[in-house]
Design a protein around this motif. Structure first.
Motif, PDB file in Angstrom:
ATOM      1  N   ALA A   1      -2.507   1.242  -4.619  1.00 23.20           N
ATOM      2  CA  ALA A   1      -1.565   0.124  -4.684  1.00 23.20           C
ATOM      3  C   ALA A   1      -0.237   0.667  -5.196  1.00 23.20           C
ATOM      4  O   ALA A   1      -0.205   1.438  -6.162  1.00 23.20           O
ATOM      5  CB  ALA A   1      -2.094  -0.955  -5.624  1.00 23.20           C
TER       6      ALA A   1
ATOM      7  N   LEU B   1       0.836  -1.195   0.000  1.00 24.01           N
ATOM      8  CA  LEU B   1       0.000   0.000   0.000  1.00 24.01           C
ATOM      9  C   LEU B   1       0.873   1.248   0.000  1.00 24.01           C
ATOM     10  O   LEU B   1       1.926   1.281   0.642  1.00 24.01           O
ATOM     11  CB  LEU B   1      -0.886  -0.014   1.255  1.00 24.01           C
ATOM     12  CG  LEU B   1      -1.976   1.055   1.374  1.00 24.01           C
ATOM     13  CD1 LEU B   1      -3.079   0.831   0.337  1.00 24.01           C
ATOM     14  CD2 LEU B   1      -2.588   1.020   2.785  1.00 24.01           C
TER      15      LEU B   1
ATOM     16  N   TYR C   1      -7.424  -3.314  -0.804  1.00 26.07           N
ATOM     17  CA  TYR C   1      -6.535  -2.177  -0.573  1.00 26.07           C
ATOM     18  C   TYR C   1      -7.275  -1.060   0.166  1.00 26.07           C
ATOM     19  O   TYR C   1      -6.672  -0.302   0.915  1.00 26.07           O
ATOM     20  CB  TYR C   1      -5.965  -1.667  -1.899  1.00 26.07           C
ATOM     21  CG  TYR C   1      -4.814  -2.496  -2.413  1.00 26.07           C
ATOM     22  CD1 TYR C   1      -3.489  -2.117  -2.191  1.00 26.07           C
ATOM     23  CD2 TYR C   1      -5.037  -3.670  -3.113  1.00 26.07           C
ATOM     24  CE1 TYR C   1      -2.432  -2.884  -2.659  1.00 26.07           C
ATOM     25  CE2 TYR C   1      -3.991  -4.451  -3.586  1.00 26.07           C
ATOM     26  CZ  TYR C   1      -2.694  -4.049  -3.354  1.00 26.07           C
ATOM     27  OH  TYR C   1      -1.647  -4.821  -3.807  1.00 26.07           O
TER      28      TYR C   1
END
Length: 250
Positions: free
Chosen positions: A185, A105, A140
């Motif tokens: 991402a 992340l 995410y």
């Protein structure tokens, strides 16, 4: 007489049609993995002769589509729980599931120098909008909420959140300037060992649950040689090199 004469031709035609179908694999791909899979697909098609047809979206939405009969044969999820759930529900080929990537992340801004290397910009709270993916359907996005919780910032930023349907939309909010920064991402902004544009904080892995991304062959791909070939290719050295070049771990 005529049927006997043309029977070999008909059989040959049917065989060719079957071969064309077997050489194509329909793959549902989590949005965060769009760029890597496009690069992998090019090599896969060149090396094997098979064709990969990809659709991109949120993992949770793909789950619903698969349960409703979508024609996907392989699923590249953004987590490990959704493929495991499909496996437990009898929707996958047993023994085909494996972790193809572990995601990273990043807190990213399209502006150079806006995000510092420690993520202090979050605590400073000088921004108007913070983009994240929908935590209910996008792993995410869930990881982003876990980071905010760990840092004690959930209440502080609640009114500033801009929620994308998936990680691609969360990225687009930032890239178009609709949000000053957002959780994306790393693969979306990373290439050849560095952040390709803007500024980013690579979020420490201990601030959220591991983003293990699993691949699995779905029941519709059970007898498709191209599906098995793609899974083998995804495990191989060429795909691994591409995956790592986009900031993922194996």
């Amino acid at each position: 007489m005529h049927l006997t004469r043309f029977a070999p031709l008909l059989l040959t035609t049917l065989f060719c049609v079957g071969a064309v179908q077997a050489d194509e694999v329909q793959v549902a791909v989590a949005s965060n993995f769009t760029a890597p899979v496009q690069a992998i697909a090019a090599g896969f098609e060149k090396d094997t002769g098979h064709k990969l047809v990809a659709a991109y979206g949120a993992t949770g939405q793909f789950y619903t589509q698969i349960k409703n009969g979508a024609p996907f044969e392989v699923f590249l999820a953004a987590d490990d729980t959704t493929p495991a759930r499909l496996e437990s529900e009898g929707d996958t080929v047993k023994g085909s599931r494996f972790t193809y990537a572990v995601g990273t992340l990043a807190l990213w801004s399209a502006k150079d120098g806006y995000v510092d290397s420690q993520g202090q910009v979050l605590k400073d709270n000088g921004f108007q909008h913070l983009s994240i993916a929908n935590p209910k359907t996008a792993p995410y996005g869930l990881a982003a909420t876990q980071v905010l919780d760990k840092l004690g910032l959930t209440g502080q930023v609640k009114g500033k959140l801009v929620e994308g349907q998936n990680i691609t939309q969360a990225y687009q909010f930032v890239s178009t300037g609709n949000a000053e920064l957002g959780f994306v991402a790393l693969s979306q902004v990373y290439k050849d060992g560095k952040v390709a544009s803007g500024s980013a904080w690579i979020v420490p892995a201990e601030l959220h649950d591991p983003i293990k991304q699993d691949a699995v062959i779905l029941n519709k791909g059970r007898n498709n040689a191209a599906a098995s070939a793609f899974m083998d290719y995804l495990r191989g050295p060429k795909a691994t090199a591409i995956i790592q070049a986009y900031g993922y771990q194996r």
